[in-house]
Design a protein around this motif. Structure first.
Motif, short mmCIF file in Angstrom:
data_model
loop_
_atom_site.label_atom_id
_atom_site.label_comp_id
_atom_site.label_asym_id
_atom_site.label_seq_id
_atom_site.Cartn_x
_atom_site.Cartn_y
_atom_site.Cartn_z
N MET A 1 0.85 -1.18 0.00
CA MET A 1 0.00 0.00 0.00
C MET A 1 0.90 1.25 0.00
SD MET A 1 -2.98 1.01 2.70
CE MET A 1 -3.71 -0.60 2.53
N SER A 2 0.61 2.18 -0.85
CA SER A 2 1.42 3.40 -0.93
C SER A 2 0.71 4.57 -0.25
CB SER A 2 1.71 3.74 -2.39
OG SER A 2 0.51 4.03 -3.05
N THR A 3 1.51 5.51 0.16
CA THR A 3 0.96 6.70 0.79
C THR A 3 0.46 7.65 -0.29
OG1 THR A 3 2.50 6.48 2.62
CG2 THR A 3 1.51 8.63 2.32
N ARG A 4 -0.72 8.19 -0.07
CA ARG A 4 -1.32 9.15 -1.00
C ARG A 4 -1.09 10.56 -0.47
NH1 ARG A 4 -6.00 6.99 -3.92
NH2 ARG A 4 -6.02 4.75 -3.68
N THR A 5 -0.86 11.48 -1.36
CA THR A 5 -0.71 12.89 -0.99
C THR A 5 -1.99 13.62 -1.34
OG1 THR A 5 1.67 12.79 -1.38
CG2 THR A 5 0.65 14.97 -1.36
N SER A 62 -1.55 13.57 4.04
CA SER A 62 -1.38 12.27 3.39
C SER A 62 -2.21 11.21 4.10
CB SER A 62 0.09 11.87 3.35
OG SER A 62 0.59 11.76 4.67
N ASP A 64 -3.19 6.59 3.71
CA ASP A 64 -2.94 5.33 3.02
C ASP A 64 -4.07 4.91 2.09
OD1 ASP A 64 -0.49 5.03 4.33
OD2 ASP A 64 -1.45 4.06 6.05
N GLU A 65 -5.27 5.42 2.38
CA GLU A 65 -6.43 5.01 1.60
C GLU A 65 -7.17 6.23 1.07
OE1 GLU A 65 -8.89 2.24 3.69
OE2 GLU A 65 -7.15 1.32 4.65
N ASP A 100 -6.70 14.27 -4.43
CA ASP A 100 -5.79 13.16 -4.19
C ASP A 100 -4.83 13.14 -5.37
OD1 ASP A 100 -4.49 10.72 -4.01
OD2 ASP A 100 -6.30 9.59 -3.52
N SER A 102 -2.64 11.14 -6.28
CA SER A 102 -2.48 9.86 -6.96
C SER A 102 -3.54 9.67 -8.04
CB SER A 102 -2.54 8.70 -5.96
OG SER A 102 -3.85 8.52 -5.47
#
Length: 119
Positions: A1-5, A62, A64-65, A100, A102
């Motif tokens: 899982m990547s961190t979203r900005t 930021s 994760d979801e 978001d 991403s």
């Protein structure tokens, strides 16, 4: 899982400022010029009180979801309210929007770079 900005923008209008508060904001206007605008974790305020009483806070957060954007927006709005209340500035029409990064579409240069990488 990547961190979203997340980038959150909180906008509003100063309301019922005293002449002293107005003078204070005008004296600090250079620090809050739109040309210095940046998205920061603590929030960056911009306004041009000489032109109109509107202001904008820009926050970066930021999560994760995808759903974390709602919490980030709430934190940004609360931080903006706290900043204004801490200085006794009246305001109205507070509203926010969030993005978001991403999910943001790639720009022309980013698409070219991605195409070169895949080739």
């Amino acid at each position: 899982m990547s961190t979203r900005t997340f980038r959150i923008t909180v906008r509003g209008v100063f309301d019922g400022l005293s002449s002293g508060q107005r003078a204070e904001l005008l004296a600090d206007a250079a620090e809050h010029d739109v040309l210095r605008a940046a998205f920061t974790p603590e929030g960056h305020l911009t306004y041009d009180l000489a032109a109109r009483p509107a202001f904008t806070f820009r926050f970066q957060d930021s999560g994760d979801e995808e759903e974390h954007i709602l919490e980030a927006t709430e934190r940004a709005e609360e931080a903006a309210r706290a900043w204004l209340a801490g200085r006794g500035y009246g305001y109205k029409n507070l509203r926010s929007s969030a993005e978001d990064l991403s999910q943001a579409p790639l720009g022309k240069r980013q698409r070219r770079a991605a195409a070169r990488k895949d080739a």
